[in-house]
Design a protein around this motif. Structure first.
Motif, PDB file in Angstrom:
ATOM      1  N   ASN A 175      29.407  16.331  62.813  1.00  0.00           N
ATOM      2  CA  ASN A 175      30.247  15.899  63.927  1.00  0.00           C
ATOM      3  C   ASN A 175      29.602  16.361  65.234  1.00  0.00           C
ATOM      4  O   ASN A 175      29.409  17.548  65.462  1.00  0.00           O
ATOM      5  N   TRP A 183      31.983  22.544  53.397  1.00  0.00           N
ATOM      6  CA  TRP A 183      32.560  21.299  53.913  1.00  0.00           C
ATOM      7  C   TRP A 183      33.038  21.472  55.353  1.00  0.00           C
ATOM      8  O   TRP A 183      32.799  20.620  56.203  1.00  0.00           O
ATOM      9  N   SER A 184      33.706  22.587  55.634  1.00  0.00           N
ATOM     10  CA  SER A 184      34.198  22.789  57.003  1.00  0.00           C
ATOM     11  C   SER A 184      33.038  22.952  57.980  1.00  0.00           C
ATOM     12  O   SER A 184      33.097  22.454  59.106  1.00  0.00           O
ATOM     13  N   THR A 206      30.035  21.622  57.560  1.00  0.00           N
ATOM     14  CA  THR A 206      29.415  20.299  57.659  1.00  0.00           C
ATOM     15  C   THR A 206      30.250  19.372  58.525  1.00  0.00           C
ATOM     16  O   THR A 206      29.737  18.675  59.398  1.00  0.00           O
ATOM     17  N   THR A 207      31.540  19.362  58.311  1.00  0.00           N
ATOM     18  CA  THR A 207      32.424  18.454  59.041  1.00  0.00           C
ATOM     19  C   THR A 207      32.549  18.848  60.505  1.00  0.00           C
ATOM     20  O   THR A 207      32.534  17.997  61.391  1.00  0.00           O
ATOM     21  N   PHE A 267      38.829  15.109  61.347  1.00  0.00           N
ATOM     22  CA  PHE A 267      38.810  14.531  60.013  1.00  0.00           C
ATOM     23  C   PHE A 267      38.797  13.015  60.059  1.00  0.00           C
ATOM     24  O   PHE A 267      39.452  12.406  60.900  1.00  0.00           O
ATOM     25  N   SER A 268      38.070  12.431  59.104  1.00  0.00           N
ATOM     26  CA  SER A 268      38.057  10.976  58.915  1.00  0.00           C
ATOM     27  C   SER A 268      38.060  10.714  57.411  1.00  0.00           C
ATOM     28  O   SER A 268      38.049  11.645  56.606  1.00  0.00           O
ATOM     29  N   ASP A 278      35.191  12.257  55.525  1.00  0.00           N
ATOM     30  CA  ASP A 278      35.263  13.703  55.310  1.00  0.00           C
ATOM     31  C   ASP A 278      35.900  14.046  53.969  1.00  0.00           C
ATOM     32  O   ASP A 278      35.500  15.010  53.314  1.00  0.00           O
ATOM     33  N   LEU A 293      36.335  20.518  64.582  1.00  0.00           N
ATOM     34  CA  LEU A 293      36.705  20.126  63.225  1.00  0.00           C
ATOM     35  C   LEU A 293      37.687  18.965  63.318  1.00  0.00           C
ATOM     36  O   LEU A 293      38.872  19.137  63.600  1.00  0.00           O
ATOM     37  N   PHE A 304      23.867  16.661  54.688  1.00  0.00           N
ATOM     38  CA  PHE A 304      24.899  16.716  53.658  1.00  0.00           C
ATOM     39  C   PHE A 304      24.282  16.854  52.269  1.00  0.00           C
ATOM     40  O   PHE A 304      24.787  17.598  51.436  1.00  0.00           O
ATOM     41  N   ARG A 333      33.275  13.575  51.396  1.00  0.00           N
ATOM     42  CA  ARG A 333      32.335  14.704  51.424  1.00  0.00           C
ATOM     43  C   ARG A 333      32.929  15.921  50.730  1.00  0.00           C
ATOM     44  O   ARG A 333      32.238  16.626  50.005  1.00  0.00           O
ATOM     45  N   LEU A 334      34.218  16.175  50.956  1.00  0.00           N
ATOM     46  CA  LEU A 334      34.871  17.308  50.306  1.00  0.00           C
ATOM     47  C   LEU A 334      34.851  17.156  48.792  1.00  0.00           C
ATOM     48  O   LEU A 334      34.495  18.092  48.068  1.00  0.00           O
TER      49      LEU A 334
END
Length: 112
Positions: free
Chosen positions: A51, A42-43, A45-46, A58-59, A62, A56, A14, A65-66
């Motif tokens: 992950n 971001w997408s 990375t997530t 989300f938490s 995330d 994809l 990250f 991070r965005l």
């Protein structure tokens, strides 16, 4: 893909993505383009780099991070704009005035 191959799993990936967003933002010098790049990063990375599911999902982390990637992109974009604006600014040159009180181009006058 290079980041996935060479950077260990976790926060290091990250941080590398955030640094790349700063550099890309500075190179692009346009906030919307930098934000778009940050969302794509971001997408990736997530969904794939942090992950382990390969999906994809989300938490709460995330969203953090965005926001971090968007701030990194904005910071890079602003730094890039300021750098190139400063570099493009003309330097102040002395103004030579003729005897008729008109500005003269110093490149066209002889050194007498």
């Amino acid at each position: 893909m290079a980041i996935a191959l060479f950077v260990p799993i976790g926060m290091a990936r990250f941080v590398v993505f955030a640094a790349i967003n700063v550099v890309l933002g500075a190179w692009l010098r346009h906030p919307l383009a930098a934000f778009t790049t940050a969302v794509i990063a971001w997408s990736l990375t997530t969904g794939f780099l942090l992950n382990n599911l390969g999906e994809l999902t989300f938490s709460a982390a995330d969203l953090e991070r965005l926001v971090t990637l968007l701030v990194a992109a904005l910071l890079g974009s602003v730094c890039g704009m300021l750098f190139w604006q400063r570099r493009a600014a003309p330097e102040l040159a002395p103004v030579v005035v003729s005897r008729q009180n008109r500005p003269v181009d110093p490149m066209l006058t002889s050194a007498e």
